[in-house]
Design an enzyme around this catalytic site. Structure first.
Site, PDB file in Angstrom:
ATOM      1  N   VAL A 160       0.866  -1.195   0.000  1.00 17.41           N
ATOM      2  CA  VAL A 160       0.000   0.000   0.000  1.00 17.41           C
ATOM      3  C   VAL A 160       0.896   1.235   0.000  1.00 17.41           C
ATOM      4  CG1 VAL A 160      -1.757   1.318   1.247  1.00 17.41           C
ATOM      5  CG2 VAL A 160      -1.796  -1.182   1.318  1.00 17.41           C
ATOM      6  N   GLU A 218      -1.059   2.173 -17.103  1.00 10.55           N
ATOM      7  CA  GLU A 218      -0.890   0.933 -17.864  1.00 10.55           C
ATOM      8  C   GLU A 218      -1.609   1.052 -19.202  1.00 10.55           C
ATOM      9  OE1 GLU A 218       0.592  -1.887 -16.669  1.00 10.55           O
ATOM     10  OE2 GLU A 218       0.963  -1.151 -14.645  1.00 10.55           O
ATOM     11  N   LYS A 233      -6.020  -1.890  -1.729  1.00  7.55           N
ATOM     12  CA  LYS A 233      -5.174  -1.230  -0.725  1.00  7.55           C
ATOM     13  C   LYS A 233      -6.005  -0.798   0.481  1.00  7.55           C
ATOM     14  CE  LYS A 233      -2.072   0.511  -4.322  1.00  7.55           C
ATOM     15  NZ  LYS A 233      -1.833   1.658  -5.204  1.00  7.55           N
TER      16      LYS A 233
END
Ligand code: NAP
Length: 460
Positions: A160, A218, A233
């Site tokens: 995280v 991405e 997270k």
């Protein structure tokens, strides 16, 4: 010999001398009476984070950590000349498991074969460090249980907020408080894109394309944009900080893709900006009712004065609120090879240290974990941005539906000079439950003057 608490709260028994595991090998780092000992480290994955971990392990000479193995698929193409020749490059997990490595560092990502290999490492008497949020969010408790059973450790500080030591901060630094709320910006890609829309007045699609060109997003950005990365997270933070057992799938995640530059103009007029906010908040317990956790990952308006509003680019920030200590802020680089590798190496050092410091500790110190009901039905003020084909009576139609739902309008804002065929305007609502607004919007979104569905954001 002290064993470090697992951030999931299930410590192993504190007993000396050093353990022997099921395979008969000595556990973690071998005990020695005469000063610091070498701790052997095997690396699974030699990508962005893995190569940075290797770099730190080789360049920092005073840590007594020794890199012994690098595992990667098609490993020949990965070899570099800056690692010592003693490092064994391999494609076989069996080479690692049968070796004298004390700690296995998993930085390959993905769920499989990663989980199997971590399980095998633990059962082979090796401790594990991982940066894998999806795996820890889904299988963390089971993996920690296995580690405890094998008298090993598993640490996941990099899973995280990358290089920001938020997990150890919540677990160790704020362990003395009773935390009830964690808010954060946990996804650097979303923060970068939103910051770019705000700074340059560009459309979402342009900001995304630029982020992809610069390597901040991405090729398939879904996990980031739709909040799936951040909710994994948040599930980890809820467990570590709020001691709540939360499945990532139970946390509502909303996309940032409908945010437009006009929303920043309106938000600024309200003294706010827009960020992807991950929030988990424990509700005060009421008699006879199950514990409730409000949890969501969504774009939201935050006041310009809030520390969350000042997070720029790909930075991460977490604000933890406790009953006794008030607000504590953790911030810094949430991603990137070197910052994330720092968190990984810190975890390796913590494991290595924990086998050499003699103290006593008690499992009773850890608060019990609960499984709350999870809801995203926050009570908040709300921001409704409409894009309409202009005609008389629009505000009256909207006001009628809102008032029929028991919702009070706070303000109406309209930027002058916009085309009548694509007219954006804003209605803010007084505090009410999100579910009430969603109900009203089902009716509103079928009205024929809307060019696109209304954008609904909470004002936090
Ligand atoms: N990058 C960050 O900023 C960051 C921040 C926080 C956490 N993390 C976490 O850290 C982990 C690694 O991320 P990364 O950015 O370093 O990824 P990456 O650059 O894609 O590196 C992963 C490496 O592992 C190798 N690998 C993947 N699957 C494998 C398999 N089945 N067998 C053998 N080798 C395999 C890959 O080989 P190929 O070259 O063949 O693909 C690659 O070299 C992930 O869990 C990620 O979520 C990353």
């Amino acid at each position: 010999m002290r064993r470090r608490h697992s951030p999931f709260g299930d410590n192993r028994k504190m007993t000396a001398p050093p353990k022997r595991n099921a395979t008969g090998k000595s556990a973690a780092v071998k005990e020695k009476n005469d000063g610091p000992q070498t701790c052997n480290v095997a690396l699974l994955g030699f990508g962005t984070v893995g190569s940075s971990v290797a770099r730190i392990l080789c360049e920092r000479s005073n840590t007594h950590l020794r890199l012994t193995h690098v595992l990667n698929r098609n490993v020949a193409r990965k070899k570099v000349d800056w690692l010592p020749s003693s490092v064994l490059w391999t494609e076989s997990i069996d080479d690692v498991l049968s070796s004298n490595a004390d700690i296995v560092v998993e930085v390959m990502g993905g769920l499989q074969p990663t989980e199997d290999w971590i399980r095998r490492a633990l059962t082979s008497g090796k401790s594990v460090v991982t940066a894998n949020k999806q795996l820890i969010a889904r299988s963390g408790p089971e993996l920690i249980g296995l580690a405890r059973q094998m008298n090993q450790q598993i640490q996941f500080g990099a899973s995280v907020a990358g290089g920001v030591p938020v997990i150890s901060g919540l677990h160790d630094g704020l362990g003395g408080d009773e935390l009830f709320k964690i808010r954060g910006i946990l996804n650097g890609t979303c923060n970068y894109i939103l910051s770019q829309i705000e700074a340059n007045g560009i459309p979402f699609a342009t900001a995304l394309r630029e982020a992809q060109k610069l390597g901040f997003a991405e090729a398939d950005p879904t996990e980031d944009i739709d909040g799936l990365d951040a909710r994994a997270k948040l599930a980890i933070l809820a467990r570590v900080g709020l001691h709540c057992n939360v499945r990532p799938e139970s946390i509502v995640a909303r996309s940032i893709s409908a945010i437009d530059s006009i929303d920043f103009e309106y938000a600024n007029q309200l003294g706010c900006t827009i960020r992807q906010i991950s929030c988990a908040e424990l509700m005060p317990e009421s008699k006879g009712k199950a514990k409730q956790l409000f949890a969501a990952v969504q774009p939201a308006l935050v006041e310009l004065a809030s520390p969350l509003a000042r997070v720029e680019g790909s930075q991460n920030l977490v604000v933890a609120t406790g009953k006794y200590g008030g607000e504590t802020v953790f911030g810094g680089h949430g991603a990137g090879g070197h910052p994330t590798a720092v968190a990984v190496v810190s975890d390796i050092l913590a494991i290595a240290r924990s086998t050499t410091i003699t103290t006593t500790t008690s499992n009773a110190a850890q608060p019990a974990e609960t499984t709350p009901t999870v809801t995203a039905d926050f009570t908040a003020k709300h921001y409704l941005r409409f894009l309409v084909k202009d005609r008389p009576g629009i505000i009256a139609s909207l006001a009628t539906i809102l008032s029929q739902s028991g919702i009070n309008i706070d303000s109406v804002l309209q930027k002058p000079g916009c085309p009548k065929s694509h007219l954006p305007f804003l209605i803010t609502l007084e505090e009410c439950k999100a579910s009430l607004v969603e109900q009203a919007l089902q009716q509103i979104n079928s009205l024929d003057f809307l060019v696109q569905p209304c954008l609904h954001l909470p004002i936090l």
